[in-house]
Design a protein around this motif. Structure first.
Motif, PDB file in Angstrom:
ATOM      1  N   ARG A   6       0.829  -1.142   0.202  1.00  0.00           N
ATOM      2  CA  ARG A   6       0.023   0.012  -0.082  1.00  0.00           C
ATOM      3  C   ARG A   6       1.100   1.085  -0.005  1.00  0.00           C
ATOM      4  N   PHE A   7       0.738   2.060  -1.087  1.00  0.00           N
ATOM      5  CA  PHE A   7       1.579   3.011  -1.449  1.00  0.00           C
ATOM      6  C   PHE A   7       1.339   4.530  -0.697  1.00  0.00           C
ATOM      7  N   PHE A   8       2.040   5.131  -0.166  1.00  0.00           N
ATOM      8  CA  PHE A   8       1.750   6.427   0.517  1.00  0.00           C
ATOM      9  C   PHE A   8       2.899   7.317   0.065  1.00  0.00           C
ATOM     10  N   ALA A   9       2.488   8.635  -0.122  1.00  0.00           N
ATOM     11  CA  ALA A   9       3.254   9.733  -0.387  1.00  0.00           C
ATOM     12  C   ALA A   9       3.306  10.783   0.733  1.00  0.00           C
ATOM     13  N   LEU A  10       4.372  11.015   1.279  1.00  0.00           N
ATOM     14  CA  LEU A  10       4.745  12.139   2.135  1.00  0.00           C
ATOM     15  C   LEU A  10       5.399  13.344   1.705  1.00  0.00           C
ATOM     16  N   ILE A  11       4.683  14.285   1.376  1.00  0.00           N
ATOM     17  CA  ILE A  11       5.384  15.501   0.910  1.00  0.00           C
ATOM     18  C   ILE A  11       5.461  16.563   1.882  1.00  0.00           C
ATOM     19  N   ILE A  12       6.640  16.962   2.212  1.00  0.00           N
ATOM     20  CA  ILE A  12       7.172  17.885   3.416  1.00  0.00           C
ATOM     21  C   ILE A  12       7.442  18.979   2.935  1.00  0.00           C
ATOM     22  N   GLY A  13       6.962  20.143   3.241  1.00  0.00           N
ATOM     23  CA  GLY A  13       7.439  21.481   2.648  1.00  0.00           C
ATOM     24  C   GLY A  13       6.345  22.506   3.238  1.00  0.00           C
ATOM     25  N   THR A  14       6.818  23.426   4.030  1.00  0.00           N
ATOM     26  CA  THR A  14       6.204  24.654   4.184  1.00  0.00           C
ATOM     27  C   THR A  14       5.744  25.519   2.944  1.00  0.00           C
ATOM     28  N   GLU A  15       6.655  25.547   2.190  1.00  0.00           N
ATOM     29  CA  GLU A  15       6.647  26.482   0.973  1.00  0.00           C
ATOM     30  C   GLU A  15       5.461  25.913  -0.103  1.00  0.00           C
ATOM     31  N   ILE A  16       5.210  24.699  -0.048  1.00  0.00           N
ATOM     32  CA  ILE A  16       4.045  24.149  -0.709  1.00  0.00           C
ATOM     33  C   ILE A  16       2.776  24.497  -0.086  1.00  0.00           C
ATOM     34  N   LEU A  17       2.585  24.651   1.310  1.00  0.00           N
ATOM     35  CA  LEU A  17       1.553  25.023   2.107  1.00  0.00           C
ATOM     36  C   LEU A  17       1.133  26.233   2.051  1.00  0.00           C
ATOM     37  N   ASN A  18       2.520  27.392   1.795  1.00  0.00           N
ATOM     38  CA  ASN A  18       1.994  28.827   1.966  1.00  0.00           C
ATOM     39  C   ASN A  18       2.032  29.298   0.370  1.00  0.00           C
ATOM     40  N   ARG A  19       1.995  28.145  -0.468  1.00  0.00           N
ATOM     41  CA  ARG A  19       1.866  28.360  -1.908  1.00  0.00           C
ATOM     42  C   ARG A  19       3.010  29.131  -2.566  1.00  0.00           C
ATOM     43  N   ARG A  20       4.209  29.012  -1.858  1.00  0.00           N
ATOM     44  CA  ARG A  20       5.398  29.514  -2.442  1.00  0.00           C
ATOM     45  C   ARG A  20       5.891  28.663  -3.789  1.00  0.00           C
ATOM     46  N   ARG A  21       5.571  27.431  -3.602  1.00  0.00           N
ATOM     47  CA  ARG A  21       5.848  26.496  -4.646  1.00  0.00           C
ATOM     48  C   ARG A  21       4.615  25.661  -4.894  1.00  0.00           C
ATOM     49  N   SER A  22       4.522  25.028  -5.958  1.00  0.00           N
ATOM     50  CA  SER A  22       3.416  23.960  -6.288  1.00  0.00           C
ATOM     51  C   SER A  22       3.932  22.642  -6.128  1.00  0.00           C
ATOM     52  N   ASP A  23       3.111  21.883  -5.871  1.00  0.00           N
ATOM     53  CA  ASP A  23       3.718  20.354  -5.570  1.00  0.00           C
ATOM     54  C   ASP A  23       3.587  19.913  -7.196  1.00  0.00           C
ATOM     55  N   ARG A  24       4.650  19.048  -7.246  1.00  0.00           N
ATOM     56  CA  ARG A  24       4.771  18.253  -8.756  1.00  0.00           C
ATOM     57  C   ARG A  24       5.212  16.745  -8.292  1.00  0.00           C
TER      58      ARG A  24
ATOM     59  N   SER B  51       2.540   2.263  10.499  1.00  0.00           N
ATOM     60  CA  SER B  51       1.842   1.433  10.968  1.00  0.00           C
ATOM     61  C   SER B  51       0.706   0.841  10.210  1.00  0.00           C
ATOM     62  N   GLN B  52       0.679   1.137   9.099  1.00  0.00           N
ATOM     63  CA  GLN B  52      -0.510   0.703   7.988  1.00  0.00           C
ATOM     64  C   GLN B  52       0.014  -0.488   7.584  1.00  0.00           C
ATOM     65  N   PRO B  53      -1.031  -1.434   7.188  1.00  0.00           N
ATOM     66  CA  PRO B  53      -0.613  -2.966   6.764  1.00  0.00           C
ATOM     67  C   PRO B  53       0.260  -2.724   5.510  1.00  0.00           C
ATOM     68  N   HIS B  54       1.260  -3.477   5.312  1.00  0.00           N
ATOM     69  CA  HIS B  54       2.057  -3.312   4.175  1.00  0.00           C
ATOM     70  C   HIS B  54       2.276  -2.010   3.440  1.00  0.00           C
ATOM     71  N   SER B  55       2.513  -1.027   4.321  1.00  0.00           N
ATOM     72  CA  SER B  55       2.777   0.273   4.015  1.00  0.00           C
ATOM     73  C   SER B  55       4.268   0.264   3.256  1.00  0.00           C
ATOM     74  N   VAL B  56       4.162   1.222   2.291  1.00  0.00           N
ATOM     75  CA  VAL B  56       5.370   1.652   1.532  1.00  0.00           C
ATOM     76  C   VAL B  56       5.348   3.323   1.340  1.00  0.00           C
ATOM     77  N   ILE B  57       6.369   3.967   1.873  1.00  0.00           N
ATOM     78  CA  ILE B  57       6.315   5.347   2.114  1.00  0.00           C
ATOM     79  C   ILE B  57       7.392   5.877   1.228  1.00  0.00           C
ATOM     80  N   PHE B  58       6.724   6.686   0.227  1.00  0.00           N
ATOM     81  CA  PHE B  58       7.928   7.802  -0.388  1.00  0.00           C
ATOM     82  C   PHE B  58       7.727   9.243  -0.041  1.00  0.00           C
ATOM     83  N   SER B  59       8.784   9.367   0.852  1.00  0.00           N
ATOM     84  CA  SER B  59       8.927  10.649   1.350  1.00  0.00           C
ATOM     85  C   SER B  59       9.622  11.689   0.473  1.00  0.00           C
TER      86      SER B  59
END
Length: 254
Positions: free
Chosen positions: A6-24, A62-70
């Motif tokens: 089960r794949f998860f994306a973790l996108i870390i960046g205050t600059e995305i949340l305050n819209r200084r940059r756009s997520d790609r 903690s999620q079953p079979h998790s795969v994280i891309f950070s």
């Protein structure tokens, strides 16, 4: 390779949340997974807060079979918290000099003539047991991963995305049986089709998207899975119900 990952994306960046940059990253990762027959189970965008990063990593792990891309926060500046957070969330909380990473970074420092190399060398301080992702065509600095399932790359797409493809190619080859999908749009409220939705064969994934236009409601019904017979059966159930109820509909090509 993880069983039923089960794949998860973790996108870390205050600059995305305050819209200084756009997520790609979301579009890239979701498309890369789709091309291999996988899909994202979730995507999170969070600020550069150490405690929040730790808590989010622990939750996803903690999620079953998790795969994280950070994505983001593995550099050497004071606002780069991800290396330490990964150690706290997934190891014993300590960072260790990863010798291969130190050698790669030292070589890059010399080649790029970086004036004070002690700061970039911090990027070699990684959680215990970290392995490296090396496909960075921009400056050659590595990312890292833990347990063949937790992958950490820079925030810059030009650096991060080749590393993601490296991780996918190494650990998650394309599925032999990729999901198929059948979709139709009915000139109806979705409530008129809930009884059909509740009788779908096990293993069929349903997506029901209601729409409201000036000339009336519509609902887009999408069915996906790897069992062709079950998908066809589920599709016929909707078609039969629509025709019996006199509800116009149209097929959509996927």
């Amino acid at each position: 390779m993880q069983s039923d990952p089960r794949f998860f994306a973790l996108i870390i960046g205050t600059e995305i949340l305050n819209r200084r940059r756009s997520d790609r990253h979301f579009d890239f990762l979701s498309q890369a997974l789709l091309e291999r027959g996988y899909k994202l189970a979730g995507s999170f965008i969070i600020e550069d807060d150490p405690a929040l990063i730790v808590q989010t990593l622990k939750f996803l792990a903690s999620q079953p079979h998790s795969v994280i891309f950070s994505f983001g926060g593995i550099g050497s500046t004071p606002d780069d918290h991800t290396r330490k957070a990964a150690a706290v969330a997934l190891r014993d909380g300590t960072l260790h000099t990863q010798e291969e990473a130190r050698q790669i970074i030292a070589e890059r420092i010399e080649k790029m003539k970086i004036p004070d190399g002690r700061y970039p060398l911090r990027m070699a301080e990684l959680p215990k047991g970290a392995k490296l992702l090396k496909e960075n065509p921009v400056n050659g600095m590595p990312g890292f991963y833990l347990d063949d399932r937790y992958f950490f790359v820079p925030g810059f797409p030009e650096m991060a995305h080749p590393m993601i493809l490296e991780a996918l190619d190494r650990h998650f080859p394309p599925k032999k049986e990729k999901p198929i999908r059948k979709t139709l749009t009915a000139l109806s409220r979705e409530s008129r089709l809930i009884d059909v939705m509740e009788r779908l064969p096990e293993g069929v994934e349903l997506s029901s998207l209601p729409k409201l236009y000036s000339d009336g409601p519509r609902v887009s019904i999408s069915l996906s899975g790897t069992d062709t017979e079950k998908i066809e059966e589920a599709y016929r159930m909707f078609v039969q119900a629509l025709e019996e109820r006199g509800i116009p509909y149209s097929h959509e090509d996927e």
